[in-house]
Write a protein that holds these residues in place. Sequence first.
Motif, mmCIF file in Angstrom:
data_model
loop_
_atom_site.group_PDB
_atom_site.id
_atom_site.type_symbol
_atom_site.label_atom_id
_atom_site.label_comp_id
_atom_site.label_asym_id
_atom_site.label_seq_id
_atom_site.Cartn_x
_atom_site.Cartn_y
_atom_site.Cartn_z
ATOM 1 N N ASP A 1 -6.597 6.338 11.156
ATOM 2 C CA ASP A 1 -7.416 6.379 9.940
ATOM 3 C C ASP A 1 -6.645 6.954 8.751
ATOM 4 N N ASP A 2 -5.442 7.437 8.996
ATOM 5 C CA ASP A 2 -4.623 8.029 7.936
ATOM 6 C C ASP A 2 -3.868 6.909 7.218
ATOM 7 N N GLU A 3 -4.374 6.520 6.055
ATOM 8 C CA GLU A 3 -3.788 5.396 5.314
ATOM 9 C C GLU A 3 -2.344 5.676 4.888
ATOM 10 N N LEU A 4 -2.031 6.911 4.549
ATOM 11 C CA LEU A 4 -0.666 7.248 4.140
ATOM 12 C C LEU A 4 0.300 7.117 5.317
ATOM 13 N N GLU A 5 -0.156 7.530 6.492
ATOM 14 C CA GLU A 5 0.700 7.417 7.675
ATOM 15 C C GLU A 5 0.881 5.956 8.062
ATOM 16 N N LEU A 6 -0.172 5.183 7.922
ATOM 17 C CA LEU A 6 -0.066 3.748 8.179
ATOM 18 C C LEU A 6 0.957 3.115 7.243
ATOM 19 N N ALA A 7 0.885 3.437 5.967
ATOM 20 C CA ALA A 7 1.811 2.871 4.991
ATOM 21 C C ALA A 7 3.247 3.304 5.268
ATOM 22 N N ARG A 8 3.418 4.490 5.811
ATOM 23 C CA ARG A 8 4.767 4.973 6.126
ATOM 24 C C ARG A 8 5.337 4.291 7.357
ATOM 25 N N ARG A 9 4.511 4.139 8.377
ATOM 26 C CA ARG A 9 4.995 3.599 9.649
ATOM 27 C C ARG A 9 5.011 2.070 9.658
ATOM 28 N N LEU A 10 3.986 1.465 9.066
ATOM 29 C CA LEU A 10 3.832 0.010 9.114
ATOM 30 C C LEU A 10 3.554 -0.521 7.712
ATOM 31 N N PRO A 11 4.523 -0.423 6.805
ATOM 32 C CA PRO A 11 4.266 -0.781 5.397
ATOM 33 C C PRO A 11 3.869 -2.235 5.187
ATOM 34 N N LYS A 12 4.471 -3.171 5.915
ATOM 35 C CA LYS A 12 4.133 -4.582 5.729
ATOM 36 C C LYS A 12 2.723 -4.873 6.206
ATOM 37 N N ILE A 13 2.361 -4.274 7.321
ATOM 38 C CA ILE A 13 1.006 -4.465 7.839
ATOM 39 C C ILE A 13 -0.013 -3.802 6.925
ATOM 40 N N ALA A 14 0.344 -2.644 6.369
ATOM 41 C CA ALA A 14 -0.551 -1.965 5.426
ATOM 42 C C ALA A 14 -0.791 -2.847 4.202
ATOM 43 N N ARG A 15 0.262 -3.495 3.697
ATOM 44 C CA ARG A 15 0.100 -4.382 2.546
ATOM 45 C C ARG A 15 -0.757 -5.586 2.915
#
Length: 207
Positions: free
Chosen positions: A189-203
């Motif tokens: 649920d941590d959007e910042l951690e998601l963007a750090r670990r999986l940036p393409k998937i976050a986008r």
Amino acid sequence: MDVDEFWDLIERSGRETDTRRTRVAWLVDDLSRRPVEEIIDYHIWWTTTQNRGCTVDLYAAYWFVFGSGSLDGFEYFVSWLVSLGRETFEAVSDCPDRLIEQPQVLHLLELEDLYANSTKRRPRDPEQMWEERPEFESLAYVAYHAYEQVTGQEPDRLGEAAETRGASSGFPLVPAIGSVPSGEQWDFDDELELARRLPKIARYRNV
């Protein structure tokens, strides 16, 4: 059987067949004509390969791309990823963020989008739906079927034979007994951690 022969079998089975059922049958038939030691070798390479994909970041990629958090589904997804061949599997297992770039994944997402947004929905063919799912549970059992055919012994003996050579599966995952994907656990649920670990998937999720 070495790792190159293992991957050659996986990839040839895909080229030689056109459905999942015939692919599994092709592999069982091929392995059944080999010495027992080669069946055990195949199973060890299968276990080693699956374990390589059993990571928390790949689980997160599966979760966010396909909208599923099922641990059983994740195991079957890793089997499907193996079925796509060595190059794809190694690219995604090394960098789970690459999952969203794979042509097979983009195709499945496109199919889901077309179906969800269709103004004239038609019942989907169950067989075709099964072929399209990013899960391939039955692929994990081919060595067991071949082992039983060749030895006449219970298929569980194959797992025991592999374990005596140090190959133990990371699946199934059972959080209650501490069996979870390997790697540093993090809050999905941590959007910042998601963007750090999986940036393409976050986008992709934010499009």
